[in-house]
Design a protein around this motif. Structure first.
Motif, PDB file in Angstrom:
ATOM      1  N   ARG A   1      80.840 167.005  -0.509  1.00 20.15           N
ATOM      2  CA  ARG A   1      79.686 167.935  -0.705  1.00 20.15           C
ATOM      3  C   ARG A   1      78.466 167.322   0.013  1.00 20.15           C
ATOM      4  NH1 ARG A   1      79.847 169.245  -7.169  1.00 20.15           N
ATOM      5  NH2 ARG A   1      78.939 167.268  -6.926  1.00 20.15           N
ATOM      6  N   THR A   2      78.508 166.197   0.451  1.00 17.88           N
ATOM      7  CA  THR A   2      77.352 165.398   0.895  1.00 17.88           C
ATOM      8  C   THR A   2      76.838 165.533   2.231  1.00 17.88           C
ATOM      9  OG1 THR A   2      78.631 163.342   1.240  1.00 17.88           O
ATOM     10  CG2 THR A   2      78.075 163.656  -1.245  1.00 17.88           C
ATOM     11  N   GLY A   3      77.465 166.176   2.986  1.00 13.40           N
ATOM     12  CA  GLY A   3      77.261 166.461   4.286  1.00 13.40           C
ATOM     13  C   GLY A   3      76.103 167.420   4.656  1.00 13.40           C
ATOM     14  N   GLY A   4      75.621 167.406   5.836  1.00 13.11           N
ATOM     15  CA  GLY A   4      74.856 168.512   6.336  1.00 13.11           C
ATOM     16  C   GLY A   4      75.501 169.962   6.217  1.00 13.11           C
ATOM     17  N   MET A   5      74.611 170.986   6.259  1.00 12.46           N
ATOM     18  CA  MET A   5      75.345 172.156   6.030  1.00 12.46           C
ATOM     19  C   MET A   5      75.256 172.970   7.512  1.00 12.46           C
ATOM     20  SD  MET A   5      72.509 173.989   3.559  1.00 12.46           S
ATOM     21  CE  MET A   5      72.611 175.830   3.910  1.00 12.46           C
ATOM     22  N   MET A   6      74.169 172.870   8.275  1.00 13.76           N
ATOM     23  CA  MET A   6      74.160 173.507   9.653  1.00 13.76           C
ATOM     24  C   MET A   6      73.192 172.809  10.403  1.00 13.76           C
ATOM     25  SD  MET A   6      72.403 177.018   8.646  1.00 13.76           S
ATOM     26  CE  MET A   6      70.735 177.100   7.892  1.00 13.76           C
ATOM     27  N   TYR A   7      73.222 173.202  11.805  1.00 11.70           N
ATOM     28  CA  TYR A   7      72.299 173.047  12.755  1.00 11.70           C
ATOM     29  C   TYR A   7      71.244 174.279  12.535  1.00 11.70           C
ATOM     30  CZ  TYR A   7      74.675 169.307  15.146  1.00 11.70           C
ATOM     31  OH  TYR A   7      75.602 168.409  15.449  1.00 11.70           O
ATOM     32  N   PHE A   8      70.238 174.138  12.203  1.00 10.93           N
ATOM     33  CA  PHE A   8      69.279 175.268  11.792  1.00 10.93           C
ATOM     34  C   PHE A   8      68.988 176.178  13.050  1.00 10.93           C
ATOM     35  CE2 PHE A   8      65.647 177.746  10.820  1.00 10.93           C
ATOM     36  CZ  PHE A   8      65.396 178.036   9.483  1.00 10.93           C
ATOM     37  N   GLY A   9      69.223 177.437  12.747  1.00 11.19           N
ATOM     38  CA  GLY A   9      69.296 178.537  13.715  1.00 11.19           C
ATOM     39  C   GLY A   9      70.177 178.609  14.926  1.00 11.19           C
ATOM     40  N   LEU A  10      71.141 177.539  14.989  1.00  9.43           N
ATOM     41  CA  LEU A  10      72.298 177.290  16.113  1.00  9.43           C
ATOM     42  C   LEU A  10      73.566 177.782  15.384  1.00  9.43           C
ATOM     43  CD1 LEU A  10      70.825 174.231  17.350  1.00  9.43           C
ATOM     44  CD2 LEU A  10      70.389 176.419  18.287  1.00  9.43           C
ATOM     45  N   ALA A  11      74.040 178.946  15.303  1.00 10.24           N
ATOM     46  CA  ALA A  11      75.072 179.375  14.657  1.00 10.24           C
ATOM     47  C   ALA A  11      76.466 178.897  15.406  1.00 10.24           C
ATOM     48  CB  ALA A  11      75.227 180.944  14.324  1.00 10.24           C
ATOM     49  N   GLY A  12      76.336 179.021  16.749  1.00 11.77           N
ATOM     50  CA  GLY A  12      77.594 178.405  17.412  1.00 11.77           C
ATOM     51  C   GLY A  12      77.967 177.112  17.365  1.00 11.77           C
ATOM     52  N   VAL A  13      76.993 176.374  17.713  1.00 12.44           N
ATOM     53  CA  VAL A  13      77.205 174.745  17.803  1.00 12.44           C
ATOM     54  C   VAL A  13      77.507 174.239  16.226  1.00 12.44           C
ATOM     55  CG1 VAL A  13      76.198 172.592  18.552  1.00 12.44           C
ATOM     56  CG2 VAL A  13      75.091 174.764  19.149  1.00 12.44           C
ATOM     57  N   THR A  14      76.812 175.099  15.354  1.00 16.95           N
ATOM     58  CA  THR A  14      77.032 174.689  13.842  1.00 16.95           C
ATOM     59  C   THR A  14      78.627 174.892  13.405  1.00 16.95           C
ATOM     60  OG1 THR A  14      74.959 175.395  12.983  1.00 16.95           O
ATOM     61  CG2 THR A  14      76.530 175.498  11.533  1.00 16.95           C
ATOM     62  N   LYS A  15      79.167 176.157  14.052  1.00 15.53           N
ATOM     63  CA  LYS A  15      80.546 176.284  13.615  1.00 15.53           C
ATOM     64  C   LYS A  15      81.375 175.158  14.038  1.00 15.53           C
ATOM     65  CE  LYS A  15      83.641 180.091  13.245  1.00 15.53           C
ATOM     66  NZ  LYS A  15      83.711 179.812  11.659  1.00 15.53           N
ATOM     67  N   ASN A  16      81.120 174.859  15.297  1.00 13.90           N
ATOM     68  CA  ASN A  16      82.125 173.509  16.012  1.00 13.90           C
ATOM     69  C   ASN A  16      81.862 172.341  15.341  1.00 13.90           C
ATOM     70  OD1 ASN A  16      83.758 172.537  17.589  1.00 13.90           O
ATOM     71  ND2 ASN A  16      82.456 172.782  19.449  1.00 13.90           N
TER      72      ASN A  16
ATOM     73  N   ILE B   1      76.652 141.017   2.374  1.00 14.49           N
ATOM     74  CA  ILE B   1      76.582 141.855   3.732  1.00 14.49           C
ATOM     75  C   ILE B   1      77.412 142.946   3.715  1.00 14.49           C
ATOM     76  CG2 ILE B   1      76.792 141.693   6.223  1.00 14.49           C
ATOM     77  CD1 ILE B   1      76.013 138.775   6.079  1.00 14.49           C
ATOM     78  N   CYS B   2      76.710 144.186   4.035  1.00 14.07           N
ATOM     79  CA  CYS B   2      77.665 145.395   3.569  1.00 14.07           C
ATOM     80  C   CYS B   2      77.213 146.186   5.070  1.00 14.07           C
ATOM     81  CB  CYS B   2      77.109 146.131   2.381  1.00 14.07           C
ATOM     82  SG  CYS B   2      77.592 145.340   1.069  1.00 14.07           S
ATOM     83  N   PRO B   3      77.958 146.344   5.802  1.00 15.56           N
ATOM     84  CA  PRO B   3      77.904 147.250   7.030  1.00 15.56           C
ATOM     85  C   PRO B   3      78.011 148.632   6.639  1.00 15.56           C
ATOM     86  CG  PRO B   3      79.428 145.449   7.706  1.00 15.56           C
ATOM     87  CD  PRO B   3      79.132 145.216   6.169  1.00 15.56           C
ATOM     88  N   CYS B   4      77.263 149.512   7.036  1.00 15.74           N
ATOM     89  CA  CYS B   4      77.778 150.941   6.720  1.00 15.74           C
ATOM     90  C   CYS B   4      77.610 151.786   8.097  1.00 15.74           C
ATOM     91  CB  CYS B   4      77.009 151.555   5.768  1.00 15.74           C
ATOM     92  SG  CYS B   4      75.289 151.824   6.220  1.00 15.74           S
ATOM     93  N   ALA B   5      78.127 153.187   8.112  1.00 10.71           N
ATOM     94  CA  ALA B   5      78.239 153.886   9.320  1.00 10.71           C
ATOM     95  C   ALA B   5      77.617 155.214   8.822  1.00 10.71           C
ATOM     96  CB  ALA B   5      79.510 154.097   9.923  1.00 10.71           C
ATOM     97  N   THR B   6      76.592 155.901   9.687  1.00 12.43           N
ATOM     98  CA  THR B   6      76.062 156.947   9.335  1.00 12.43           C
ATOM     99  C   THR B   6      75.739 157.904  10.446  1.00 12.43           C
ATOM    100  OG1 THR B   6      73.587 156.095   9.663  1.00 12.43           O
ATOM    101  CG2 THR B   6      74.548 155.921   7.562  1.00 12.43           C
ATOM    102  N   SER B   7      75.616 159.272  10.095  1.00 10.97           N
ATOM    103  CA  SER B   7      75.403 160.131  11.105  1.00 10.97           C
ATOM    104  C   SER B   7      74.537 161.232  10.402  1.00 10.97           C
ATOM    105  CB  SER B   7      76.328 160.521  11.896  1.00 10.97           C
ATOM    106  OG  SER B   7      76.943 161.877  11.216  1.00 10.97           O
ATOM    107  N   ALA B   8      73.519 161.879  11.285  1.00  7.70           N
ATOM    108  CA  ALA B   8      72.694 162.943  10.761  1.00  7.70           C
ATOM    109  C   ALA B   8      73.445 164.018   9.991  1.00  7.70           C
ATOM    110  CB  ALA B   8      71.709 163.270  11.895  1.00  7.70           C
ATOM    111  N   GLU B   9      74.744 164.484  10.660  1.00  7.84           N
ATOM    112  CA  GLU B   9      75.533 165.394  10.110  1.00  7.84           C
ATOM    113  C   GLU B   9      76.242 165.314   8.881  1.00  7.84           C
ATOM    114  OE1 GLU B   9      75.115 165.946  14.706  1.00  7.84           O
ATOM    115  OE2 GLU B   9      75.516 164.382  13.311  1.00  7.84           O
TER     116      GLU B   9
END
Length: 1535
Positions: A758-773, A668-676
């Protein structure tokens, strides 16, 4: 500060009988889930075995108590438990018998604690029809299984021990079914109360009888059906035992008003409503938790919103600052491909026959297997088609780098995989989204926003899916709400072109260019696209392959959504990378065959399975169907929502059940994920035999302050969490503070998990402000300077790193509820709600928890779906228990708990609840709950302190203070009544009666009055002579038939019209005193006739003048039911009178003699019409209000036809015309109606001017010539008919904005337009000639300064001379009509008190006399004001706020009862909207008036009584409410 416990092996129980042994094992599987502590296990075990064990005496005393409480023999209870568990599965509701088990014990204990506190919640009153669900809803139980994503996992395996069940159901448990003189709605069984009933007999009626004797002060519900006599036909039949006083409708002839109001405890005996209010008050008097520090300081002028002061005893983090934690290095393996597409090319060309993906049909049987060769060739075809065949050669539709939507159903992984890799090969960016089901899906508009912001014009789909999309009439796909226009492309093989031999896709080594976009829904409901680069996609596959130790040819069973998150990463990427074989088990198959994934693992000897807690549950439920499955091949069971608070119990339960089927504990291997951040952490597959990782048992209280504390104080409020393994290979992790700058947390502090790799997302497409944060976070230390230069990604998960670098997750940022400075996790609250026995009431996994911002803080709202078969009592009982459980365990109050009908909450694509959409529906009032409980009294602890009145400042010092400060005293006067020109006329004719005689001789044919009907035709006119003659006849009849003497009172009972005027002058001719009374309403005698009767009695009338029809009505049988008709005074009908002259007209000896008595509420109408017409000889056109309702055009048409210069109306008339004719101005124009002739249109009112109504009236009819200056108000009160009137001369009426907060403190503070909490007031007109006005403090009777609020007092020749009463209330009379100021220069003048609050303000304008104009502003009636929290409120202000909140509110009225604010709203929509209004009303009154509503009553339109002038009669309403005569749709008692 950690405390980890290892699970012990269980001690032997061989000494017990075999039956017990079997049960014991079963019990271990089921029950040792939530409570990992040794003590808890011992306690449970001893409880179970105590009946068999010889050492019962030594067991825990608590256990003994519980056992003693059990009514049936314990052994019987236990034998029933396993059989209950082994019952065959019933369709649709298969989770009925599973109880949630994470801290179930805790919840039960917490609830038991409440046993001692007597708690009686009044149950809401509901009209029957409101909660009858439509048949469709009743037949389709919602998808109980459905719960999505996290929600599904809620269905925790839960087997409470039989003992616990028993102690819950036994007769003396805390939620007793006895009735404490309280009442319930549909049947009167269980309110939460604890009066013990002697002798619990079967029928509820008996229970009632018992209770009746025990507490007499609070009688039972006299108006609802009990179950024993329930008749569904009538909505509210009377109950069996009426109280002896028996006042149900109206009043007894004998009983006077006061007895109704004051019996024991000030609770009216007759009314069930006030019983409930009393109950509510008692509940509210219960000591609350120690209050939070007051949020507000009330300095005298302004309430200052402060910030909550932290509790000095709250736990604070004490550890050192954490250092980022690194994962093991990412191993370099020689044959790893340079890009994911290269891996596909390699396997597709060299291992074409190998299986890549198997799809299942609806029964769970494999239906199609896609090989690597097929995947490669079909992806190539698609890539070629996308790039070359969609447009022309010169103008291709798609270019590399464009975004494309992928719309594939969840049961078609093959088509999706081909489309996804086809896009990758064509270098276009796929954006997988869910298949839209209807034009307005929950959250569909936000998906449209994502598509629009990604610039998507093309959607790929399969032929089957395209056929299933909703279409318009002509067969086109509908335009989904908020979506851009899309071109749909079908990707089935037969539509694709084969690429030429020389065409090859362009596969470059993976770089930072975008590969695909994964959608993610934020807490607010907006959908963002997380962009993943090709490099991240490849690196993530490598990291997963290394962490999970994947090898070629393994089989993996995927139960998750393959379009996003772990389902996509493992089932679509990692498998291609490692040439593995994925078997995809869609959600739809899981619903019909929950064990399908276990069977697939067994059949294919799969090494890895990807599941959620939900799937573990379903498999356990269906476990009996399949004895011979083996899970021994599994080396990894990846639980992707291992981060949830309940995952630990799911994993344990699953292991205990399937260990006998070969499941290895270390798999049994629990894991934690998120879209970002993608995979944040995963537990590596363990070594057989190694000890399992420990558990953290944390204190909930500590967690709410963001610190990690081992739970010591109270085992009820503990949270047990399991680790989710270590940081990913090649990754680095740190924990930062969730709000503010990204400061590193201390080691014992909870924060947001951030990951750098290196394995995470790079940005929210088209949303520069939220991306930076989110994607470019550089952590800082406590001094605020950055730590390193490596950017981290916020994962949206809350947690900490424990010993051995194990990662623990305790919640999500999206589920974070910040209530008065403490953090609570929505999932934890859901878990607590589920732990309360909810089986009969709500669906598991269909509970939403969110917070709404009300009055400067977040408030928790819990919404659950109620089962169609749940009774009102069950629901209410469950709701009350949930409130108590959450209060005990989380120490936080729930603001609102709502139950909605089954299947009505908005769903996410995988069947979970769409939280943000639910919140939106709640806030806009379209959730349509069928049960609701609001607890503002317990939750809202930040109200400003009540105002204490400052004693000791006398009126004289106020006056002196004002003079010293240079403020003028607030007074104003009209011009003097000059000597009138026609001096001889005045001298000759001192009285109105004489003037009428004089006019009858001088201008006999001059028409004084015309009466119109609804068609606008003249029904009847009266010239001077006709009126005089008719008055004479009436006077003679009074003498002959009535034998009246001069000075007798005569009641005139006529509809508005010329008859009434003639009778008025007839009385004056005969020297009698006319008393004008509104005739009773034939359709509503019971309400209107007693008022007439009262006036007749109080005025001691010698006779009644009326018409024949009304005379018949007064003596009718219907009238006899309402009043005693035998004792009417002489009734004379004036329809056909003898032609007889009076011998001589009566002439009063002195002008001070009484002329007429006014009992009605409306006054100015009489004065203008009766007297002015006769006095000044102008013609008056009369329009009865009833006729106007039948023909709205009548009034304006008449004004136009007769070119009338002055017209008088009431607000109700103005409202009728504004609402009714608002859209018909053009029609009026075409009829040729022109109002330019009107000089004044005066609204006759005894209240604050209704500015908004006047303005809309002026604006509406401006187009047909109405001059905006013409519309104005008068103000008159009973003591002085006309105080001010806006004439045509003189300045325009001024308006001011005053601050509502100051008004409550009796101060006037002017603010700018648009200021928050401001109120627009308009002056009430110019003060009439001869009138003086002064503003006085009603308590000290001293004058107040300019712009201060006080009572308006008047002095003028035309003030009324006193109250006419049967009581000797000389003092009252003097107080109202001949008062002197207690101090000041005007102390010699005699004043009359109007009873209205207002203020005088000197304006910049000059009056006609050349002096500065003093404006009089009326704020409201003094006796209508509500004194609450030491402040003075005007009902109209609260009502205005309430009327704005929902389109279905027709009218609203407020009043107070025992310091509780009661709000009555008329609902003009459908009855299912009734309960939507309760939270909206509570919110708006709290936000805008700082008041907590005690009771919300929803009634039908027209229930709030309104008098002829359109003013609400709130006291009548209050009396009907307390006498329970409103027949409300719903009554909600706020806790």
């Amino acid at each position: 500060p950690f405390h980890f416990l290892l699970k012990n092996s269980f001690s032997s129980i061989s000494s017990f009988p075999p039956k017990v042994r079997i049960m014991h094992n079963l019990f271990l599987f089921l029950a040792i889930l939530g409570d990992i502590t040794q003590k808890g296990y011992e306690k449970k075990r001893s409880k179970l075995l105590s009946p068999y064990s010889p050492q019962t005496q030594e067991t825990d005393s608590a256990v003994q108590k519980e056992l003693r409480n059990q009514t049936p023999a314990p052994s019987a209870a236990q034998t029933s438990a396993p059989s209950k568990y082994h019952r065959t599965r019933s369709g649709g509701a298969r989770d009925e018998r599973y109880r949630s088990d994470i801290h179930t014990e805790a919840v039960q204990a917490a609830l038991a604690k409440h046993k001692e506190q007597k708690m009686a919640l009044p149950m809401p009153t509901k009209r029957r029809s409101t909660f009858v669900q439509s048949p469709a809803d009743a037949c389709t139980p919602p998808d109980t299984s459905s719960a999505s994503e996290d929600e599904g996992s809620l269905r925790r395996q839960a087997a409470l021990s039989a003992a616990l069940q028993q102690s819950l159901q036994n007769a003396e448990s805390w939620i007793n079914r006895s009735i404490q003189g309280s009442s319930t709605s549909s049947s009167a069984s269980s309110t939460l109360s604890h009066g013990e009933v002697k002798g619990t007999s079967g029928s509820l009626a008996d229970v009632f009888a018992n209770t009746r004797i025990e507490n007499f002060s609070a009688p039972p519900d006299v108006t609802t059906t009990t179950s024993s006599s329930s008749s569904s036909s009538s909505i509210r039949p009377a109950n069996i035992d009426l109280p002896p006083s028996g006042i149900v409708k109206g009043m007894h002839k004998g009983s006077n008003r006061s007895s109704l109001m004051d019996t024991a405890d000030g609770v009216p005996v007759s009314s069930r409503v006030s019983t409930k209010i009393q109950q509510l008050l008692n509940t509210l008097k219960r000591p609350k938790r120690p209050p939070l520090k007051e949020f507000f300081v009330d300095d005298s002028e302004e309430i200052v919103e402060g910030i909550p002061q932290p509790d000095p005893n709250q736990p604070k983090p004490e550890g050192r600052q954490m250092t980022p934690v690194k994962g093991e290095p990412l191993g370099v393996i020689c044959n790893w491909p340079p890009a994911l597409e290269s891996a596909l090319q390699r396997w597709g060309t060299t291992q074409a026959k190998c299986s890549c993906l198997t799809a299942l049909d609806m029964t769970g049987k494999p239906v199609y297997t896609l090989t690597y060769g097929k995947l490669w060739s079909r992806s190539l075809k698609l890539a070629y088609t996308l790039l070359n065949k969609l447009g022309t050669k010169n103008e291709p539709v798609l270019k590399p780098g464009d975004r494309v939507a992928l719309v594939y159903p969840n049961n078609d992984p093959v088509m999706f995989m081909v489309a996804f890799y086809g896009c990758l090969l064509a270098e276009v960016i796929p954006v997988p989204i869910e298949v839209p089901l209807t034009r307005k899906d929950a959250g569909g508009q936000q998906i449209g926003f994502l598509l629009g912001s990604c610039g998507i014009a093309l959607a790929l789909t399969s032929e089957v899916c395209l056929k299933g999309l909703p279409k318009t009439q002509n067969g086109e796909i509908v335009q989904f709400k908020g979506w851009p226009r899309l071109k749909w492309v079908v990707t089935d093989s037969k539509y694709l072109s084969k690429p030429p031999k020389d065409w090859q896709p362009h596969i470059s080594p993976a770089g930072t260019e975008p590969a695909y976009i994964e959608y993610k829904t934020s807490k607010e409901g907006s959908v963002m696209g997380v962009t993943v680069s090709r490099l991240a996609m490849l690196s993530h596959c490598q990291a997963l392959s290394q962490a999970c130790n994947y090898s070629e040819g393994e089989t993996i069973v995927n139960v998750l959504d393959f379009k996003k998150d772990a389902g996509l990463w493992h089932g679509m990427f990692a498998n291609v990378m490692n040439k593995m074989h994925t078997i995809s088990v869609p959600y739809s198959v899981m619903k019909t065959c929950p064990l399908s994934w276990v069977q697939r693992v067994h059949a294919h000897k799969a090494k890895v399975a990807l599941v959620k807690c939900r799937d573990l549950h379903w498999a356990m439920m269906a476990h009996r169907d399949q004895r011979d499955v083996s899970l021994s091949s599994l080396r990894m069971l990846i639980v992707t929502d291992g981060a949830n608070p309940w995952s630990v119990s799911s994993c344990d339960a699953f292991l205990s059940l399937f260990q006998s089927h070969g499941l290895k504990p270390e798999a049994i291997c629990p894991c934690a994920t998120s879209a970002e951040a993608m995979t944040v952490a995963i537990r590596r597959p363990g070594v057989p035999g190694a000890p399992l990782p420990g558990r953290a048992i944390l204190s909930m209280n500590g967690l709410s302050y963001g610190v990690i504390r081992v739970n010591t104080e109270d085992k009820n409020s503990a949270l047990t969490v399991q680790d989710v393994g270590h940081v990913m290979p090649g990754g680095m992790m740190c924990i930062v503070k969730p709000d503010g700058p990204p400061q590193l947390c201390k080691t014992d502090e909870i924060g947001e998990i951030c990951v750098s790799s290196r394995t995470g997302g790079m940005m929210y497409f088209g949303l520069a402000g939220v991306t930076k944060n989110t994607f470019e976070v550089i952590p800082v230390n406590s001094a605020g300077s950055p730590v390193g230069d490596v950017p981290f990604i916020r994962s949206g998960l809350l947690g900490f790193v424990g010993p051995g670098s194990l990662v623990f997750v305790v919640g999500k940022m999206d589920g974070l509820l910040m209530v008065s400075g403490r953090r609570h996790n929505a999932d934890d609250i859901v878990a607590t709600g589920l732990a309360v026995e909810s089986i009969k009431t709500v669906y598991r996994g269909r509970i939403a928890v969110f917070s709404v911002s009300v009055f400067y803080d977040e408030r928790i709202v819990v919404v659950a779906e109620q089962r169609p078969d749940a009774s009102e009592e069950d629901s209410f009982q469950w709701m009350s228990r949930v409130l108590q459980a959450i209060d005990s365990i989380h120490q936080v109050g729930v603001y609102c708990l709502a139950l909605v009908p089954a299947n009505t909450l908005p769903k996410t694509p995988l069947g979970g609840i769409h939280i943000s959409q639910t919140k939106q529906l709640f806030l806009e009032g379209s959730l349509h709950p069928c049960n609701i409980l609001m607890c503002p009294h317990t939750c809202v602890t930040n109200l400003p302190k009540p105002r204490q009145k400052q004693p000791g400042v006398g009126p004289a010092s106020v006056m002196v203070g004002n003079l010293v400060a240079g403020k003028r005293i607030a007074q104003a006067a009209g011009r003097d009544l000059g000597q009138i020109e026609e001096n001889d006329l005045v001298r000759k004719h001192q009285f109105l009666a004489e003037i009428l005689q004089w006019r009858a001789q001088a201008t006999p044919d001059h028409v004084l009055f015309m009466l119109l009907n609804a068609k606008g035709t003249t029904v009847c006119t009266a010239s001077c002579l006709q009126l005089h003659k008719r008055a004479e006849r009436i006077a003679s009849v009074l003498g002959d038939k009535g034998h009246l003497n001069a000075g007798d009172n005569v009641v005139l009972l006529y509809p508005p019209g010329i008859e009434l005027i003639a009778a008025f002058y007839g009385c004056l001719y005969a020297g009698c005193i006319p008393v004008t009374v509104r005739p009773p309403h034939a359709q509503n005698l019971t309400a209107t006739l007693p008022t007439v009767r009262m006036i007749v009695d109080v005025s001691k009338a010698a006779c009644i003048l009326t018409s024949q029809t009304l005379m018949r009505l007064l003596r009718s049988r219907e009238a006899a039911a309402a009043v005693d008709v035998k004792t009417w005074p002489t009734i004379i009908d004036t329809d056909d009178l003898p032609r007889k002259r009076l011998p001589q007209l009566y002439k009063p000896p002195t002008p001070e003699m009484l002329a007429y008595l006014d009992f009605s509420v409306s006054t100015t109408g009489i004065s203008c019409l009766f007297h002015c017409s006769v006095y000044s000889g102008h013609q008056s056109v009369l329009i009865p209000p009833m006729e106007l309702e039948n023909n709205l055009f009548l009034w304006l048409a008449t004004v136009n036809q007769y070119k009338i210069r002055d017209t008088f109306c009431s607000y109700s008339v103005m409202e009728l015309c504004t609402k009714g004719l608002g859209n018909q101005v053009e029609v009026l124009k075409t009829r040729g109606i022109n109002l330019s002739c009107v000089r004044t249109c005066v609204v006759v009112a005894e209240e604050r001017p209704r500015v908004a109504l006047q303005q809309s009236f002026s604006k509406l009819f401006k187009d047909i010539g109405l001059s905006p200056r013409a519309v104005s108000t008068t103000f008159g009160s009973r003591v002085n008919v006309a105080i001010c009137l806006q004439g045509t001369s003189g300045p325009d009426p001024t308006t001011v904005y005053v601050d509502l907060k100051s008004l409550r403190h009796d101060r006037v503070r002017l603010v700018e337009r648009g200021a928050p909490q401001s109120l627009l007031l308009s002056e009430s007109g110019k003060i009439l000639p001869g009138v003086k006005v002064v503003i006085v403090n009603p308590e000290t009777k001293g004058p107040v300064g300019d712009s201060h609020l006080g009572e308006i007092w008047v002095n003028s020749p035309h003030t009324a001379s006193g109250y006419y009463t049967i009581y000797d209330s000389e003092t009252l009379q003097a107080d109202h009509f001949n008062t002197r100021l207690s101090f000041g220069d005007a102390a010699q003048t005699l004043w009359a008190r109007t009873g209205y609050l207002g203020f005088v303000r000197r304006t910049e304008l000059t009056a006609a006399t050349g002096e500065r104009h003093d404006a009089l502003y009326v704020v409201g009636a003094l006796d209508e004001t509500l004194e609450l929290r030491g402040l003075r409120y005007h009902p109209i202000d609260i009502e205005t706020s309430v009327s704005r909140i929902h389109r279905s509110i027709a009218e609203c009225a407020v009043f107070t009862w025992t310091n509780l604010l009661v709000v009555v709203v008329e609902l003009c929509g459908s009855e299912q909207e009734a309960l939507d209004l309760v939270p909206l009303v509570t919110n708006v009154v709290l936000e805008e008036h700082y008041l907590i509503v005690g009771v919300v009553v929803v009634v039908d339109p027209g229930v709030i009584p309104i008098n002829s002038r359109g003013e609400k009669q709130r006291m009548h309403l209050r009396d009907s409410f307390l006498a329970d005569q409103l027949d409300p749709i719903y009554v909600a008692y706020n806790m």
